[in-house]
Design a protein around this motif. Structure first.
Motif, PDB file in Angstrom:
ATOM      1  N   LYS A  43     -11.898   2.488  -1.185  1.00 44.78           N
ATOM      2  CA  LYS A  43     -11.430   3.581  -2.041  1.00 44.78           C
ATOM      3  C   LYS A  43      -9.924   3.498  -2.276  1.00 44.78           C
ATOM      4  N   THR A  44      -9.177   3.350  -1.179  1.00 42.43           N
ATOM      5  CA  THR A  44      -7.725   3.252  -1.324  1.00 42.43           C
ATOM      6  C   THR A  44      -7.350   1.982  -2.095  1.00 42.43           C
ATOM      7  N   THR A  45      -8.071   0.915  -1.814  1.00 38.53           N
ATOM      8  CA  THR A  45      -7.813  -0.329  -2.552  1.00 38.53           C
ATOM      9  C   THR A  45      -8.000  -0.124  -4.046  1.00 38.53           C
ATOM     10  N   PHE A  85      -0.584   9.667  -1.629  1.00 34.79           N
ATOM     11  CA  PHE A  85      -0.895   8.687  -0.588  1.00 34.79           C
ATOM     12  C   PHE A  85      -1.754   9.296   0.516  1.00 34.79           C
ATOM     13  N   GLN A  86      -2.617   8.442   1.055  1.00 32.81           N
ATOM     14  CA  GLN A  86      -3.516   8.886   2.128  1.00 32.81           C
ATOM     15  C   GLN A  86      -2.729   9.345   3.363  1.00 32.81           C
ATOM     16  N   VAL A  87      -1.690   8.573   3.692  1.00 30.09           N
ATOM     17  CA  VAL A  87      -0.752   9.001   4.731  1.00 30.09           C
ATOM     18  C   VAL A  87       0.517   9.386   3.990  1.00 30.09           C
ATOM     19  N   LEU A 171      -5.733  11.399  -6.178  1.00 28.11           N
ATOM     20  CA  LEU A 171      -5.358  11.967  -4.884  1.00 28.11           C
ATOM     21  C   LEU A 171      -6.127  11.252  -3.783  1.00 28.11           C
ATOM     22  N   ASP A 172      -5.386  10.633  -2.849  1.00 26.68           N
ATOM     23  CA  ASP A 172      -6.045   9.903  -1.774  1.00 26.68           C
ATOM     24  C   ASP A 172      -6.121  10.795  -0.531  1.00 26.68           C
ATOM     25  N   GLU A 173      -7.269  11.403  -0.328  1.00 24.94           N
ATOM     26  CA  GLU A 173      -7.529  12.272   0.825  1.00 24.94           C
ATOM     27  C   GLU A 173      -6.422  13.300   1.043  1.00 24.94           C
ATOM     28  N   PRO A 174      -6.268  14.212   0.081  1.00 23.55           N
ATOM     29  CA  PRO A 174      -5.177  15.191   0.172  1.00 23.55           C
ATOM     30  C   PRO A 174      -5.281  16.085   1.399  1.00 23.55           C
TER      31      PRO A 174
HETATM   32 MG   LIG Z   1      -8.386   4.990   2.206  1.00 27.75          MG
END
Ligand SMILES: [Mg+2]
Ligand SMILES: Nc1ncnc2c1ncn2[C@@H]1O[C@H](COP(=O)(O)OP(=O)(O)OP(=O)(O)O)[C@@H](O)[C@H]1O
Lengths: 254, 335
Positions: A43-45, A85-87, A171-174
């Protein structure tokens, strides 16, 4: 309805492993899409590929009909493709006000100005105050980021993205890493996103997904295995299988 | 305006005023120190003027290293180019007006900054450091070889600047040069205080911490850093020109690895990422060098080394940085 954001046959592999394997999707203005999938599904990729942080092996990305496959990451942001960003990636020694001001100034092409201070630019301050207020960060506005709670940092991450006035927001895992007590604020922020903005949200919290999304895409091992309405997703046998497999391998936090 | 916005604006105005207060305080400290220096060392104005020129170099280094996180051991390339530009303008082109020479130095510094920036910014970390060392050696060797222009290892002599604004001749005691240098430093310092606080300055701080984040905001770290390198070049070039005007010669040492390394030492000594730190480091280092090398010409480097080790181990934020941090803690404890 014409697509504001379109991805065609996107592929990328790392050392022979196809992490994004022929992914295609299209979104229209106002779409609320959740992208889910087990850990390591890619997913992030996918976000890294479409935003230009990673180079795809093949495939095309379009925004507003324009082919941006060869446009660099910065150019994509300027065309309205914005991510979080996820982090969290925030500047520890800057304040929320400075973050949002920097984003606003950058969006207006004024971040390179050598003189003047955003604090003395009433129109910038008005917008900063407005956005910060909407995300409930007013009390932390002039504190350093490292002094504020993680949940609030997640909100600031969204504020920075919104300050760029995106057309498409990824949005990556807000809500990742946010204590249960604070997820309400984030959910409210998601509900208040501009109506004509196309939003794709990666999220593991299914309650949040069901309340937010009108469409769910499931990614497993780099391939889209489901793209449809939230009510159908849990019934889909392939989705069940993908999640069962990942539960068996990865334990419970999938 | 809502109540909240009014409060924000007020808070912002307060913050602004505090910063303005610190600017004025900083400026007064510079001028006060200048007067004290003049009164204490009337026979040694040459040293004080050299200190001022080097302070410009260290400030310039702070812009790229302290504010942007660029690792460089070749920053004297910008200073030396400025010095040679001013000197060559005077000797070969008859441009002997000190302000015009200063302009030539600034221009030379900007060009050198652009060049060095474009090379150095291609790499990060250790390779970046190595590139910077290679560059300063190239600059040094080039000016050594181009001796018909630079005087080679003999230095470029015969620089005879006209009186400043047609009124103040550069006297034997170096009074004019000293005042010229202090005014230059005060002007540069004030401009830089504004720049580091501007949107551009904010962008640079962001790049130092996380260039990927800055890119995700749609800003180009590369363009921003090259721009900073050019500003840095202007400042270092001004320092070089001041040195050329005040000493009336330019030597290869102004374009050396040694000077580059020393300026980094001064910056670390005073504290990176703060203009006051850069000034503190220069003053302390150069006084220490002057006093200790006179008292003990054989071991002064040992003592400078010991001082540096002590600072790095016990005050890693540098002299100014440590004092400033202590002051903040003290103020917060009192509240
Ligand atoms: Mg990810
Ligand atoms: N730069 C890279 N080099 C090599 N492998 C990578 C790289 N980036 C990601 N991967 C691999 O690609 C796979 C997908 O990673 P990705 O981060 O996209 O997963 P994800 O779906 O976002 O997972 P999560 O839910 O844990 O965030 C993982 O197996 C990861 O190890």
């Amino acid at each position: 309805m014409s697509a504001i954001f379109e991805v065609r046959n996107l592929k990328r592999s790392f050392g022979g492993l196809a992490v994004t394997n022929d992914v295609s999707l299209a979104m229209a203005p106002g779409d609320r899409v959740a992208l889910i999938g087990p850990n390591g599904a890619g997913k992030t990729t996918f976000i890294n590929l479409v935003t230009g942080n990673l180079k795809p092996d093949s495939g095309k990305v379009r925004i507003g009909g324009e082919d941006i496959t060869r446009v660099k990451a910065i150019g994509r942001v300027r065309r309205g493709l914005v991510r979080s960003f996820q982090v969290t990636r925030l500047f520890q020694d800057m304040t929320p006000a400075e973050h949002v001001a920097l984003a606003v100034l950058q969006r207006d092409g004024r971040a390179g100005r050598l003189f003047g201070n955003y604090l003395a630019m009433p129109e910038v301050m008005a917008e900063v105050g407005d956005l910060i207020g909407k995300l409930g960060l007013r009390d932390q506005m002039h504190r350093h980021v490292r002094e504020i709670a993680y949940g609030q940092q997640r909100l600031l991450e969204i504020a920075v993205a919104l300050a760029l006035k995106p057309r498409v927001l990824l949005l990556d895992e807000p809500a990742a890493g946010v204590p249960q007590s604070d997820t309400g604020r984030i959910e409210q922020a998601l509900a208040d996103l501009p109506p004509n903005l196309a939003v794709l949200m990666i999220e593991h919290d299914m309650d949040l997904v069901f309340r937010f999304a009108k469409r769910v895409i499931v990614l497993a091992a780099g391939t889209i295995i489901f793209d449809g309405s939230p009510s159908d997703v849990t019934k889909d046998p392939r989705v069940r299988e993908a999640y069962l497999g990942s539960y068996a391998n990865a334990g419970h936090d999938a | 305006m809502t109540m909240a916005t009014v409060n924000d604006t007020l808070a912002a105005a307060r913050g602004n005023r505090r910063k303005l207060g610190r600017d004025l305080a900083g400026l007064s400290v510079i001028l006060a120190l200048a007067v004290v220096g003049y009164l204490l060392f009337p026979d040694n104005l040459a040293l004080l003027t050299r200190m001022t020129a080097i302070a410009l170099l260290v400030l310039s280094l702070d812009l790229v290293t302290g504010y942007c996180g660029v690792a460089t051991l070749g920053h004297a390339a910008l200073f030396g180019t400025g010095a040679y530009a001013a000197g060559i303008a005077a000797v070969h082109f008859g441009i002997t007006d000190p302000l015009l020479m200063l302009a030539c130095g600034i221009f030379g510094g900007i060009v050198a900054g652009l060049l060095c920036g474009m090379v150095i910014l291609r790499a990060h970390g250790l390779p970046q450091l190595v590139l910077s060392i290679a560059l300063i050696h190239l600059f040094h060797e080039f000016s050594n070889k181009a001796s018909s222009w630079t005087g080679g290892s003999d230095g470029l002599a015969g620089i005879a600047p006209d009186p400043l604004i047609g009124l103040f001749a550069f006297d034997l005691w170096g009074r004019t040069a000293y005042v010229f240098g202090i005014v230059l430093l005060a002007v540069v310092f004030t401009l830089l205080r504004l720049v580091v606080r501007s949107p551009f300055g904010m962008l640079c701080r962001g790049i130092k911490e996380d260039p990927i984040r800055i890119r995700a905001m749609g800003a180009s770290p590369k363009v921003t850093l090259v721009k900073m390198y050019m500003i840095s070049g202007a400042v270092a070039g001004a320092g070089g020109a001041l040195n050329a005007i005040s000493t009336q010669v330019v030597g290869l040492d102004s374009l050396s690895f040694t000077l580059s390394a020393e300026s980094l030492v001064m910056l670390v000594l005073g504290g990176t990422g703060s203009l006051f730190g850069a000034l503190t480091g220069t003053i302390v280092f150069m006084f220490f060098e002057d006093i200790v090398s006179a008292a003990n010409p054989f071991h002064w480097l040992t003592m400078v080394g010991a001082l540096l080790i002590a600072v790095v181990l016990f005050a890693p934020k540098g002299l100014y940085g440590t004092i400033a941090a202590a002051a903040i803690r003290w103020r917060e404890a009192r509240r």
